[in-house]
Design an enzyme around this catalytic site. Sequence first.
Site, PDB file in Angstrom:
ATOM      1  N   ASP A 244      70.205  -9.133  -8.679  1.00 59.89           N
ATOM      2  CA  ASP A 244      70.061  -7.755  -8.241  1.00 59.89           C
ATOM      3  C   ASP A 244      69.343  -6.901  -9.290  1.00 59.89           C
ATOM      4  OD1 ASP A 244      70.821  -5.522  -6.382  1.00 59.89           O
ATOM      5  OD2 ASP A 244      71.922  -4.852  -8.151  1.00 59.89           O
ATOM      6  N   GLU A 281      65.269  -9.466  -7.647  1.00 60.58           N
ATOM      7  CA  GLU A 281      64.860  -8.195  -7.052  1.00 60.58           C
ATOM      8  C   GLU A 281      64.270  -7.361  -8.180  1.00 60.58           C
ATOM      9  OE1 GLU A 281      66.610  -4.217  -4.812  1.00 60.58           O
ATOM     10  OE2 GLU A 281      67.867  -5.383  -6.162  1.00 60.58           O
TER      11      GLU A 281
END
Length: 581
Positions: A244, A281
């Site tokens: 993330d 990401e």
Amino acid sequence: MQFEVWAPQAGRVTLRCDDVTHALERDPERAGWWRGEAGAREGSRYGFALDDGPVLPDPRSRRQPDGPDGLSAVVDHERYAWRAAWQGRPLPGAVLYELHVGTYTPEGTLDAAAGRLGHLAELGVTHVQLMPLCPFPGTHGWGYEGVSLWAVHEPYGGPEALKRFVDRAHELGLGVVLDVVHNHFGPSGNYLPVFGPYLTDTHHTPWGAAVNLDAPGSDEVRSYLIGSALAWLRDYRIDGLRLDAVHALVDTRALHFLEELSTAVDALAAETGRPLFLVAESDLNDPRLITSRTEGGLGLHAQWNDDFHHALHTTLTGESQGYYADFARASLGGLAKTLTGGWFHDGSYSSFRERHHGRPLDRTRVAGHRLLGYGQTHDQVGNRAQGDRLSALVSPGLAACAATLILTAPFTPMLFMGEEWAAGTPWQFFTDHTDPELADAVRRGRRREFAAHGWKEEDVPDPQDPATRDRSCLDWSEPEREPHARVLAWYRQLLALRHGQPDLTDPDLADTRVAYDEELRWIAFRRGDVLVAVNLASEPAVLPLGVPHARVLAAWEPVETPGADGAVRLPGETAVVLAQD
């Protein structure tokens, strides 16, 4: 049983295990570590007390039966008898499916989700990507405020349920990817700062103090994060990790944390004989992230491609607010640029950021499968005020065109759960914070954020209202009825084509050729002998593509074989996939 904990600033550490207290001793070989023996078995409850303070859960807890604030429990990973003989499934040629355990089924558990995996195997995806599973307060939430980075959220079923889920996926030939959060820790139930310098004020992130990757004590913090990552891959036989928001990992050391992590994961892959991968990401558009370590990169295996999403979304919806502004000026041109160059922002000026952004990809060195392409994600749906999906914004024909572009593009495709049947349920932002002050702060912050964009307070769902989560659960009766059944059949047909046509999984980005007409709203691209043509206008269009000898492989609406002039005649809001003979 041996217990150990890193608590470098403590003068005394005790272990409380099954209501018996044991004094721990300093480890003479590892600075800051304490260790000791205690009788324990599977399920034994335990915790650590520092300097006679309260008993706290283990930072490396494998299970939190009573949530983040409760005692830890011993887990013996050797007890589980794996059924599937699994050799792994690599990223090249993959199709990912992002899934949130708490809303994939009304039950919201890993076992219930495992019962629906047959649907995904029939659909044609290759990997299930689970949103974060670490414990967080309450029952329902997105999972990005998790703590206890080695444990599984108990309301989802805990460690054994995750193993059953992975086992079932592997039996069906599906790989499993897990979303992990290293850039911050949840605000509630987080006791890590009591044990040591897991956070640092040297840097700051949108969530407060940064995770300590480069300040004093960071060696152990990095080891903690890497150890957690390897535990998911080893103990649960997970096939890959989604990292993330890696742009929020602030690390000034010469050996970047991500390079150290990718090195460790590649070593585990070699040890286990299974292909393991890391997908980041990142909004940096920096090719060094997915460049091999031998070529001076960080060695991650792939990253999300938001530029493709933004260009596609703007083209389909006409939205131009926020970061969509950069793509709205000539949306088809932007989409064409991503299809051939990977990124839209490759050093170009970003009006949203008010600066130049990104760096060009070398298409001769970066394979297309290293970029994930998608039309919807948990962020892009859930961070809208009402959690409306793409299917709520555009016609079924345009949704079918979007599916065609995603599943035939030169990237690794990723779907968001329910997308494959144009789910009529929204996917909204929901929380279940047990701290009333935090719950109220989240509620007010959410409404304030969207009020700035013209939304009325009463029109923004309350994240703490259980109905918000319930509305976000998939309705599994939809795939059996129209118009959802037709959309599902289209996705299945496209995925079968992707797996059956080698040109559609060719990793050569430089081999993609694109033509488009901004005014007439059509776009076409070629990948080897496969041609994809999409008419986004409501009126029929004639695409002068020069393909007189081509046969139709799939079409949303009936499309005739190109005539002698090589033109493709498409009804409005229709996509077609052709093969050049």
